[in-house]
Design an enzyme around this catalytic site. Sequence first.
Site, PDB file in Angstrom:
ATOM      1  N   GLU A   1      34.600  81.059 -37.029  1.00 31.62           N
ATOM      2  CA  GLU A   1      35.370  79.567 -35.822  1.00 31.62           C
ATOM      3  C   GLU A   1      35.441  80.422 -34.458  1.00 31.62           C
ATOM      4  OE1 GLU A   1      38.264  76.376 -36.721  1.00 31.62           O
ATOM      5  OE2 GLU A   1      36.648  76.385 -38.629  1.00 31.62           O
TER       6      GLU A   1
ATOM      7  N   GLU B   1      32.733  75.796 -44.309  1.00 37.18           N
ATOM      8  CA  GLU B   1      34.002  74.098 -44.844  1.00 37.18           C
ATOM      9  C   GLU B   1      33.370  72.735 -44.568  1.00 37.18           C
ATOM     10  OE1 GLU B   1      37.057  76.499 -42.336  1.00 37.18           O
ATOM     11  OE2 GLU B   1      37.206  78.278 -42.313  1.00 37.18           O
TER      12      GLU B   1
HETATM   13  O1  AHR Z   1      40.152  75.349 -43.546  1.00 37.73           O
HETATM   14  C1  AHR Z   1      41.459  75.292 -42.377  1.00 37.73           C
HETATM   15  C2  AHR Z   1      41.160  76.276 -41.693  1.00 37.73           C
HETATM   16  O2  AHR Z   1      40.108  75.199 -40.557  1.00 37.73           O
HETATM   17  C3  AHR Z   1      40.052  77.007 -41.207  1.00 37.73           C
HETATM   18  O3  AHR Z   1      40.847  78.717 -41.074  1.00 37.73           O
HETATM   19  C4  AHR Z   1      39.420  77.522 -39.710  1.00 37.73           C
HETATM   20  O4  AHR Z   1      38.220  77.724 -40.184  1.00 37.73           O
HETATM   21  C5  AHR Z   1      39.413  75.352 -39.786  1.00 37.73           C
HETATM   22  O5  AHR Z   1      39.264  75.377 -38.801  1.00 37.73           O
END
Ligand code: AHR
Length: 502
Positions: free
Chosen positions: A173, A304
């Site tokens: 990210e 994610e």
């Molecule tokens: O999964 C929680 C968070 O969500 C992670 O650390 C991040 O990559 C995303 O914003």
Amino acid sequence: MARLVINPKRKKSKIHKEIYGHFSEHLGRCIYGGIYVGEDSPIENVNGMRTDVVEALKEIRVPVLRWPGGCFADEYHWRDGVGPKEQRKKIINTNWGGVVEDNSFGTHEYFELCRQLGCETYVNGNLGSGTVREMSEWVEYMTFDGVSPMAQLRAENGSEHAWKLDYFGVGNENWGCGGNMNPDYYANEYRRYQTFVRDYQKGHKIQKVCCGPNVDDYEWTREVLSTCFRHSAGSDRGFMDGLSLHYYVHPEGWEIKGSATEFDETVWYKTLNKAVYMDELIRRHGAIMDEFDPEKKIAMIVDEWGNWFTCEPGTNPGFLYQQNTMRDALVAGITLNIFNRHSDRVRMANLAQIVNVLQAVILTEGDQMIKTPTYHVFNMYKYHQDADLVDSHMETEMIGPEEWRVPNLTESVSVDQDGILHLTVTNLSADEAYDVDALLVDTAVSEVTGEILVNEMHAMNTFENPENVTVSKFDGAAITEHGLKFTMPACSVLHLAVKTEA
Ligand code: AHR
């Protein structure tokens, strides 16, 4: 009657097992307490890893585990997590609750966990606040077996042999918590950092994952790819093996999110509608990737995904602990069907997160452990791992309130190495069952068995009632002249295993 046409002879893409991957971050009680309790814990463990959790995870065949973050990754300095535990630095986990991180779970512990799970490894490097040298030396530490300073340090710390590193994320990210970069800036950094992610092991290439977009940030995808592909570097396959995509479902938006357990029928459909949106995201980002990589050599890696609700009342908001209901089961079933159907481009996905955080498959409380409805979906869908997706089409109708329409049913179908057909179906309706009439083109069915997860939409497992939502045998599929017939109860996820005549 919903008509479903399956053509088992029309094989499409391989469903890479990594689509059923998971994600573990140093966040709340995911690692500490959830997976790792330390060798001296009264909770049964092997080298510090909870036996109950490892056994449950082995059952769903976790194929790959991403670690150590997430946002944590871009502030993680790997040297803090190696060497004698009593000498490891105690740091602040700035992203997640400001708690003390004692680094007792580090690189050696991660590889031990993956060894116990029998899964592939996916380590996320620190591009946001680390140096090229630090990243490069971590890769050397993990993977180099010859004579070198890092190999020597690893041996001194207890592991003479190098490990197998399958995937390496070059930042996380980086448009946000990983450094708030612009896409062209990140892309140039990616080019530089990845250069020093060396392959030290003969015949084994580390798959390099570039930080991709957040949700619908199509500009990020285009800019990153065009900067990476400029001046020829990108045309070399080894330069980038995967581009990530992150997408979370928040029924009430990022600020409010919404309760994990208290919701009405409108919010049920709103949540499922937002889960179905994954399909559009994959198609649109995929179309941009096609412009730069028409042969689909670069994998889309949804590392994610899942539901992100308001944390459970009374818990640390920085720990992202949430309960898990049949609504989560439906989101998992819908999303995994979408990934299967896009398996020509999506070749890995990692549910956030594996234990005690967000849409977890397992929740723990002290020495107790429960399997969530999401766990059961992964258990039913595991047969798709490494199978071949086959052509299928379901005639669906749109249901739900005007603003949040969803298809009543979703499905995906694969054929495994033994020739068995696996059909997974979700019924998104909160209250209506549907009859399905499946036609199998040029294929006669000889036997069908099934399993189903069905309950009312709020149903969940608790530490007091851990078996409230479980998979049961499904005898409701009948063999017909041209295929199969069955009824999908409201709010259910089904797996049918179908033997066909050669
Ligand atoms: O999964 C929680 C968070 O969500 C992670 O650390 C991040 O990559 C995303 O914003």
